[in-house]
Design a protein around this motif. Structure first.
Motif, PDB file in Angstrom:
ATOM      1  N   VAL A  99      -0.449  -0.633   0.988  1.00 46.20           N
ATOM      2  CA  VAL A  99      -0.508  -1.929   0.056  1.00 46.20           C
ATOM      3  C   VAL A  99      -1.724  -2.185  -0.352  1.00 46.20           C
ATOM      4  CG1 VAL A  99       0.547  -4.350  -0.127  1.00 46.20           C
ATOM      5  CG2 VAL A  99       1.721  -2.392   1.232  1.00 46.20           C
ATOM      6  N   LYS A 100      -2.155  -2.319  -1.558  1.00 45.25           N
ATOM      7  CA  LYS A 100      -3.490  -2.440  -1.898  1.00 45.25           C
ATOM      8  C   LYS A 100      -3.893  -4.046  -1.932  1.00 45.25           C
ATOM      9  CE  LYS A 100      -3.566   1.241  -5.219  1.00 45.25           C
ATOM     10  NZ  LYS A 100      -3.598   1.944  -6.657  1.00 45.25           N
ATOM     11  N   LYS A 101      -3.117  -4.933  -2.135  1.00 45.80           N
ATOM     12  CA  LYS A 101      -3.708  -6.314  -2.214  1.00 45.80           C
ATOM     13  C   LYS A 101      -3.690  -6.704  -0.678  1.00 45.80           C
ATOM     14  CE  LYS A 101       1.179  -8.337  -2.388  1.00 45.80           C
ATOM     15  NZ  LYS A 101       1.960  -9.132  -3.070  1.00 45.80           N
ATOM     16  N   ASN A 102      -3.043  -6.118   0.453  1.00 49.10           N
ATOM     17  CA  ASN A 102      -3.267  -6.354   1.647  1.00 49.10           C
ATOM     18  C   ASN A 102      -4.215  -5.683   2.254  1.00 49.10           C
ATOM     19  OD1 ASN A 102      -1.077  -8.202   1.279  1.00 49.10           O
ATOM     20  ND2 ASN A 102       0.364  -6.923   2.329  1.00 49.10           N
ATOM     21  N   ASN A 103      -4.649  -4.577   1.812  1.00 46.14           N
ATOM     22  CA  ASN A 103      -5.664  -3.629   2.394  1.00 46.14           C
ATOM     23  C   ASN A 103      -5.141  -3.123   3.851  1.00 46.14           C
ATOM     24  OD1 ASN A 103      -8.047  -1.915   2.072  1.00 46.14           O
ATOM     25  ND2 ASN A 103      -9.148  -3.460   3.527  1.00 46.14           N
ATOM     26  N   GLU A 104      -3.657  -2.741   3.541  1.00 48.94           N
ATOM     27  CA  GLU A 104      -3.243  -2.351   4.807  1.00 48.94           C
ATOM     28  C   GLU A 104      -2.165  -1.156   4.871  1.00 48.94           C
ATOM     29  OE1 GLU A 104      -1.547  -5.936   7.448  1.00 48.94           O
ATOM     30  OE2 GLU A 104       0.568  -5.194   6.446  1.00 48.94           O
ATOM     31  N   VAL A 105      -2.133  -0.297   5.486  1.00 45.16           N
ATOM     32  CA  VAL A 105      -1.338   0.703   5.704  1.00 45.16           C
ATOM     33  C   VAL A 105      -0.522   0.734   6.746  1.00 45.16           C
ATOM     34  CG1 VAL A 105      -1.674   3.302   5.978  1.00 45.16           C
ATOM     35  CG2 VAL A 105      -3.510   1.997   4.900  1.00 45.16           C
ATOM     36  N   GLU A 106       0.879   1.270   6.462  1.00 45.70           N
ATOM     37  CA  GLU A 106       1.884   1.220   7.396  1.00 45.70           C
ATOM     38  C   GLU A 106       2.330   2.834   7.498  1.00 45.70           C
ATOM     39  OE1 GLU A 106       5.371  -0.977   6.074  1.00 45.70           O
ATOM     40  OE2 GLU A 106       4.441  -2.842   6.348  1.00 45.70           O
ATOM     41  N   LEU A 107       1.673   3.108   8.964  1.00 41.09           N
ATOM     42  CA  LEU A 107       2.034   4.576   9.207  1.00 41.09           C
ATOM     43  C   LEU A 107       3.430   4.740   9.951  1.00 41.09           C
ATOM     44  CD1 LEU A 107       1.285   7.579   9.676  1.00 41.09           C
ATOM     45  CD2 LEU A 107      -0.193   6.833  11.522  1.00 41.09           C
ATOM     46  N   SER A 108       4.268   5.491   9.485  1.00 44.73           N
ATOM     47  CA  SER A 108       5.703   5.641   9.879  1.00 44.73           C
ATOM     48  C   SER A 108       6.016   7.190  10.019  1.00 44.73           C
ATOM     49  CB  SER A 108       6.601   4.883   9.386  1.00 44.73           C
ATOM     50  OG  SER A 108       6.840   5.013   7.737  1.00 44.73           O
ATOM     51  N   ALA A 109       6.933   7.593  10.701  1.00 44.11           N
ATOM     52  CA  ALA A 109       7.526   8.999  10.643  1.00 44.11           C
ATOM     53  C   ALA A 109       8.512   8.992   9.550  1.00 44.11           C
ATOM     54  CB  ALA A 109       8.421   9.075  12.174  1.00 44.11           C
ATOM     55  N   LEU A 110       8.431  10.164   9.029  1.00 45.22           N
ATOM     56  CA  LEU A 110       9.154  10.536   7.862  1.00 45.22           C
ATOM     57  C   LEU A 110      10.716  10.532   8.067  1.00 45.22           C
ATOM     58  CD1 LEU A 110       8.570  10.798   4.718  1.00 45.22           C
ATOM     59  CD2 LEU A 110       8.949  13.345   5.071  1.00 45.22           C
ATOM     60  N   ASP A 111      11.622  10.033   7.605  1.00 50.56           N
ATOM     61  CA  ASP A 111      13.102  10.089   7.771  1.00 50.56           C
ATOM     62  C   ASP A 111      13.859  10.474   6.508  1.00 50.56           C
ATOM     63  OD1 ASP A 111      13.270   7.652   6.825  1.00 50.56           O
ATOM     64  OD2 ASP A 111      13.233   6.585   8.661  1.00 50.56           O
ATOM     65  N   TYR A 210     -10.635   4.291   1.588  1.00 55.56           N
ATOM     66  CA  TYR A 210     -10.405   3.058   1.832  1.00 55.56           C
ATOM     67  C   TYR A 210     -10.854   2.713   3.399  1.00 55.56           C
ATOM     68  CZ  TYR A 210      -7.698   3.597  -2.341  1.00 55.56           C
ATOM     69  OH  TYR A 210      -7.066   3.703  -3.562  1.00 55.56           O
ATOM     70  N   PRO A 211     -12.099   2.636   3.699  1.00 51.74           N
ATOM     71  CA  PRO A 211     -12.659   2.603   5.104  1.00 51.74           C
ATOM     72  C   PRO A 211     -12.054   1.455   5.958  1.00 51.74           C
ATOM     73  CG  PRO A 211     -14.676   2.334   3.544  1.00 51.74           C
ATOM     74  CD  PRO A 211     -13.342   2.716   2.659  1.00 51.74           C
ATOM     75  N   SER A 212     -12.149   0.087   5.116  1.00 50.44           N
ATOM     76  CA  SER A 212     -11.843  -0.916   5.735  1.00 50.44           C
ATOM     77  C   SER A 212     -10.251  -1.346   6.012  1.00 50.44           C
ATOM     78  CB  SER A 212     -12.321  -2.076   4.949  1.00 50.44           C
ATOM     79  OG  SER A 212     -11.966  -2.188   3.988  1.00 50.44           O
ATOM     80  N   ALA A 213      -9.460  -0.575   5.106  1.00 50.36           N
ATOM     81  CA  ALA A 213      -7.944  -0.550   5.244  1.00 50.36           C
ATOM     82  C   ALA A 213      -7.421  -0.483   6.879  1.00 50.36           C
ATOM     83  CB  ALA A 213      -7.184   0.628   4.483  1.00 50.36           C
ATOM     84  N   GLU A 214      -6.643  -1.540   7.177  1.00 49.99           N
ATOM     85  CA  GLU A 214      -5.854  -1.633   8.464  1.00 49.99           C
ATOM     86  C   GLU A 214      -4.818  -0.778   8.662  1.00 49.99           C
ATOM     87  OE1 GLU A 214      -4.236  -4.588  11.758  1.00 49.99           O
ATOM     88  OE2 GLU A 214      -4.434  -5.397   9.626  1.00 49.99           O
ATOM     89  N   ILE A 215      -4.847   0.301   9.386  1.00 48.02           N
ATOM     90  CA  ILE A 215      -3.785   1.055   9.761  1.00 48.02           C
ATOM     91  C   ILE A 215      -2.873   0.631  10.926  1.00 48.02           C
ATOM     92  CG2 ILE A 215      -2.835   3.473  10.275  1.00 48.02           C
ATOM     93  CD1 ILE A 215      -5.547   4.467   8.847  1.00 48.02           C
TER      94      ILE A 215
END
Length: 219
Positions: A99-111, A210-215
């Motif tokens: 999500v670009k505006k939050n600079n945040e990455v949600e990592l999940s298993a593909l289902d 995106y080095p500053s993005a939180e995963i």
């Protein structure tokens, strides 16, 4: 008399088109729809890797909430989807939702549910999770299209998925995902490129970009 005969012929043709249905364990199986979706799947396999430019419209109860352009790339179980507000990457096992505006990455298993973002793979494996139903043939300025609904076989947050594909080309031109008690997402494909060039790195989150993005790992 000729008009009456012509009308009767049209009716009989329409009935024939929608009558290829059987029952299995009490469930109605639309054989015509299955054949069409199978043909679309074969086209996807033959033309992969695929690249599609699209416009995505988000609505809720008929009211438009958002509209943005994007690009979708698919290679088998791997895909990436780039839009104005977010980016999705999948290596076939994991899904990175950025999500670009939050600079945040949600990592999940593909289902089976989040894999619906991979338009090509979802249709190729539709028989496992969805039951197809041919709604109609639709004439447009660019040709004749098949309109098919895919209804989940079991419990799902997805109410149904509607795909529109060229009758002759078996290429997808439109896809609508309706979330149960939620939004409806419609993808209108403006450009379709077969046999596009891809690399394995295309399908994982580009941390260096995106080095500053939180995963956030949700697996």
């Amino acid at each position: 008399m000729k008009k009456t005969f012509a009308l009767l012929l049209v009716i009989l043709t329409s009935l024939s088109l929608f009558s290829q249905r059987t029952k299995q364990n009490g469930v109605v199986i639309d054989e015509t729809a299955q054949k069409i979706v199978d043909a679309i799947s074969k086209t996807i396999t033959a033309e992969s890797p695929l690249k599609m430019d699209f416009t995505m419209t988000t609505t809720q109860k008929g009211k438009q909430l958002d509209c943005q352009k994007g690009t979708f790339v698919s290679n088998g179980s791997k895909f990436k989807l780039i839009s104005t507000d977010y980016e999705d990457y999948s290596d076939g096992t994991n899904l990175w939702h950025f999500v670009k505006k939050n600079n945040e990455v949600e990592l999940s298993a593909l289902d089976s549910e989040n894999n619906v973002l991979n338009i090509a793979q979802m249709i190729k494996s539709y028989a496992k999770d969805y039951r197809p139903k041919l709604i109609r043939e639709e004439k447009r300025s660019s040709g004749v299209y098949n309109v098919i609904d895919l209804v989940p076989k079991g419990k799902s947050s997805i109410a149904k998925i509607r795909i529109v594909a060229g009758k002759k080309s078996n290429r997808i031109s439109e896809m609508t995902i309706r979330i149960r008690e939620g939004n409806t997402y419609t993808y209108n494909i403006s450009r379709y490129e077969a046999k596009t060039k891809v690399q394995p790195s295309d399908f994982t989150f580009p941390k260096s970009k995106y080095p500053s993005a939180e995963i956030i790992d949700l697996r």
